[in-house]
Design a protein around this motif. Sequence first.
Motif, PDB file in Angstrom:
ATOM      1  N   THR A 191       0.850  -1.184   0.000  1.00 59.89           N
ATOM      2  CA  THR A 191       0.000   0.000   0.000  1.00 59.89           C
ATOM      3  C   THR A 191       0.886   1.235   0.000  1.00 59.89           C
ATOM      4  O   THR A 191       1.668   1.445   0.937  1.00 59.89           O
ATOM      5  CB  THR A 191      -0.913   0.000   1.241  1.00 59.89           C
ATOM      6  OG1 THR A 191      -1.639  -1.236   1.297  1.00 59.89           O
ATOM      7  CG2 THR A 191      -1.886   1.160   1.204  1.00 59.89           C
ATOM      8  N   ILE A 192       0.782   2.037  -1.055  1.00 60.60           N
ATOM      9  CA  ILE A 192       1.671   3.183  -1.251  1.00 60.60           C
ATOM     10  C   ILE A 192       0.873   4.476  -1.138  1.00 60.60           C
ATOM     11  O   ILE A 192      -0.174   4.635  -1.784  1.00 60.60           O
ATOM     12  CB  ILE A 192       2.334   3.134  -2.651  1.00 60.60           C
ATOM     13  CG1 ILE A 192       2.880   1.741  -2.961  1.00 60.60           C
ATOM     14  CG2 ILE A 192       3.398   4.225  -2.788  1.00 60.60           C
ATOM     15  CD1 ILE A 192       4.021   1.301  -2.096  1.00 60.60           C
ATOM     16  N   ASP A 193       1.376   5.414  -0.324  1.00 56.37           N
ATOM     17  CA  ASP A 193       0.825   6.764  -0.311  1.00 56.37           C
ATOM     18  C   ASP A 193       1.388   7.501  -1.518  1.00 56.37           C
ATOM     19  O   ASP A 193       2.602   7.687  -1.647  1.00 56.37           O
ATOM     20  CB  ASP A 193       1.212   7.487   0.975  1.00 56.37           C
ATOM     21  CG  ASP A 193       0.803   8.944   0.950  1.00 56.37           C
ATOM     22  OD1 ASP A 193      -0.410   9.217   0.887  1.00 56.37           O
ATOM     23  OD2 ASP A 193       1.708   9.813   0.963  1.00 56.37           O
ATOM     24  N   ARG A 194       0.516   7.923  -2.429  1.00 56.67           N
ATOM     25  CA  ARG A 194       0.994   8.496  -3.687  1.00 56.67           C
ATOM     26  C   ARG A 194       1.702   9.828  -3.485  1.00 56.67           C
ATOM     27  O   ARG A 194       2.662  10.146  -4.204  1.00 56.67           O
ATOM     28  CB  ARG A 194      -0.152   8.647  -4.676  1.00 56.67           C
ATOM     29  CG  ARG A 194      -0.686   7.311  -5.175  1.00 56.67           C
ATOM     30  CD  ARG A 194      -1.582   7.463  -6.382  1.00 56.67           C
ATOM     31  NE  ARG A 194      -0.859   8.032  -7.517  1.00 56.67           N
ATOM     32  CZ  ARG A 194      -1.399   8.202  -8.718  1.00 56.67           C
ATOM     33  NH1 ARG A 194      -2.666   7.853  -8.928  1.00 56.67           N
ATOM     34  NH2 ARG A 194      -0.695   8.725  -9.710  1.00 56.67           N
ATOM     35  N   ALA A 195       1.265  10.634  -2.534  1.00 53.71           N
ATOM     36  CA  ALA A 195       1.870  11.950  -2.356  1.00 53.71           C
ATOM     37  C   ALA A 195       3.330  11.853  -1.934  1.00 53.71           C
ATOM     38  O   ALA A 195       4.185  12.600  -2.416  1.00 53.71           O
ATOM     39  CB  ALA A 195       1.074  12.761  -1.341  1.00 53.71           C
ATOM     40  N   SER A 196       3.635  10.934  -1.023  1.00 53.76           N
ATOM     41  CA  SER A 196       4.995  10.803  -0.500  1.00 53.76           C
ATOM     42  C   SER A 196       5.787   9.691  -1.168  1.00 53.76           C
ATOM     43  O   SER A 196       7.019   9.677  -1.094  1.00 53.76           O
ATOM     44  CB  SER A 196       4.947  10.541   1.006  1.00 53.76           C
ATOM     45  OG  SER A 196       4.351   9.273   1.262  1.00 53.76           O
ATOM     46  N   GLY A 197       5.090   8.742  -1.772  1.00 58.00           N
ATOM     47  CA  GLY A 197       5.757   7.579  -2.333  1.00 58.00           C
ATOM     48  C   GLY A 197       6.125   6.535  -1.296  1.00 58.00           C
ATOM     49  O   GLY A 197       6.744   5.517  -1.625  1.00 58.00           O
ATOM     50  N   GLU A 198       5.739   6.746  -0.050  1.00 53.00           N
ATOM     51  CA  GLU A 198       6.100   5.824   1.022  1.00 53.00           C
ATOM     52  C   GLU A 198       5.213   4.585   1.025  1.00 53.00           C
ATOM     53  O   GLU A 198       4.025   4.644   0.699  1.00 53.00           O
ATOM     54  CB  GLU A 198       5.969   6.510   2.384  1.00 53.00           C
ATOM     55  CG  GLU A 198       6.980   7.611   2.631  1.00 53.00           C
ATOM     56  CD  GLU A 198       6.835   8.179   4.038  1.00 53.00           C
ATOM     57  OE1 GLU A 198       6.445   7.423   4.955  1.00 53.00           O
ATOM     58  OE2 GLU A 198       7.110   9.379   4.219  1.00 53.00           O
ATOM     59  N   VAL A 199       5.809   3.468   1.440  1.00 53.50           N
ATOM     60  CA  VAL A 199       5.039   2.257   1.696  1.00 53.50           C
ATOM     61  C   VAL A 199       4.351   2.429   3.047  1.00 53.50           C
ATOM     62  O   VAL A 199       5.014   2.564   4.080  1.00 53.50           O
ATOM     63  CB  VAL A 199       5.929   1.003   1.711  1.00 53.50           C
ATOM     64  CG1 VAL A 199       5.107  -0.237   2.053  1.00 53.50           C
ATOM     65  CG2 VAL A 199       6.625   0.826   0.367  1.00 53.50           C
ATOM     66  N   ALA A 200       3.026   2.452   3.030  1.00 52.15           N
ATOM     67  CA  ALA A 200       2.264   2.665   4.261  1.00 52.15           C
ATOM     68  C   ALA A 200       1.893   1.358   4.941  1.00 52.15           C
ATOM     69  O   ALA A 200       1.569   1.354   6.126  1.00 52.15           O
ATOM     70  CB  ALA A 200       0.994   3.463   3.970  1.00 52.15           C
ATOM     71  N   GLY A 201       1.912   0.259   4.193  1.00 53.83           N
ATOM     72  CA  GLY A 201       1.527  -1.016   4.775  1.00 53.83           C
ATOM     73  C   GLY A 201       1.301  -2.052   3.695  1.00 53.83           C
ATOM     74  O   GLY A 201       1.869  -1.968   2.597  1.00 53.83           O
ATOM     75  N   SER A 202       0.460  -3.017   4.002  1.00 55.42           N
ATOM     76  CA  SER A 202       0.163  -4.094   3.065  1.00 55.42           C
ATOM     77  C   SER A 202      -1.270  -4.573   3.271  1.00 55.42           C
ATOM     78  O   SER A 202      -1.858  -4.382   4.339  1.00 55.42           O
ATOM     79  CB  SER A 202       1.134  -5.269   3.270  1.00 55.42           C
ATOM     80  OG  SER A 202       0.910  -6.303   2.330  1.00 55.42           O
ATOM     81  N   THR A 203      -1.817  -5.171   2.233  1.00 61.83           N
ATOM     82  CA  THR A 203      -3.156  -5.749   2.284  1.00 61.83           C
ATOM     83  C   THR A 203      -3.250  -6.817   1.212  1.00 61.83           C
ATOM     84  O   THR A 203      -2.357  -6.925   0.360  1.00 61.83           O
ATOM     85  CB  THR A 203      -4.237  -4.660   2.099  1.00 61.83           C
ATOM     86  OG1 THR A 203      -5.524  -5.203   2.374  1.00 61.83           O
ATOM     87  CG2 THR A 203      -4.210  -4.084   0.689  1.00 61.83           C
ATOM     88  N   ARG A 204      -4.297  -7.612   1.226  1.00 61.47           N
ATOM     89  CA  ARG A 204      -4.417  -8.651   0.200  1.00 61.47           C
ATOM     90  C   ARG A 204      -5.848  -9.162   0.066  1.00 61.47           C
ATOM     91  O   ARG A 204      -6.661  -9.055   0.988  1.00 61.47           O
ATOM     92  CB  ARG A 204      -3.496  -9.835   0.490  1.00 61.47           C
ATOM     93  CG  ARG A 204      -3.861 -10.679   1.687  1.00 61.47           C
ATOM     94  CD  ARG A 204      -2.858 -11.827   1.907  1.00 61.47           C
ATOM     95  NE  ARG A 204      -1.515 -11.344   2.179  1.00 61.47           N
ATOM     96  CZ  ARG A 204      -0.463 -12.148   2.421  1.00 61.47           C
ATOM     97  NH1 ARG A 204      -0.617 -13.458   2.373  1.00 61.47           N
ATOM     98  NH2 ARG A 204       0.713 -11.645   2.705  1.00 61.47           N
TER      99      ARG A 204
END
Length: 221
Positions: free
Chosen positions: A91-104
């Motif tokens: 899960t990527i925050d588009r504004a920062s490009g950071e990986v915020a977590g994961s899901t499936r």
Amino acid sequence: MPVMTDPEARAPVAPNAPLDAVRVEKRVLENATVRLEPLAAHHLPGLASAIHDGELWQLPVTNVPHPDDLPQFLADAEAAYAIGRDLSFATIDRASGEVAGSTRFRFIEPTHRRAEIGFTFIARRWQRTHINTSAKLLMLTHAFEVWLLNRVELLTDVRNQASRTAIARIGATQEGILRQHMVMRDGHVRDSVIFSLTRPEWPAVKAALQARIAADPVAAA
């Protein structure tokens, strides 16, 4: 297998759509604020940082992996994908490009046209922000409008009130308690709360999620 980009919204489909609509393929799902990328090795450093933020592996009501265990986490995700059972994302925050977590997506059942959304975890700094709402909108849109599912399930530990509240806020219906459902890492035998969303409910749920995001695209929790 190539990674394909999937739009957030598609035209409504007939409820008797063919079973081959459920093609478990690695796709990028994205909207204005969140990008869900099929989980890969290059995501693991960012995912480790997200897990360290809040020491998520310490939470007794979740099964978040320790950062040191992420290579096995990825290997397990790939094995489940290879048999068509799961489809995992970073899960990527588009504004920062950071990986915020994961899901499936989990336990994908083409014959019965249902799946579960789960194994979701988000760094503490991204909790109660737009991340979870936007990610769920993307996944539910894919589930109901691309895979043409009839039902999506979401489960959580009965003790995890924050998760239960978050699931209810996206519009899911609590169906009941699965007693003695899972053995957690500490040996606790967990009762799980099961929620669901169904195809007839989806248009109203989608509209509500879109309205919440539109009202505050950064803080929509």
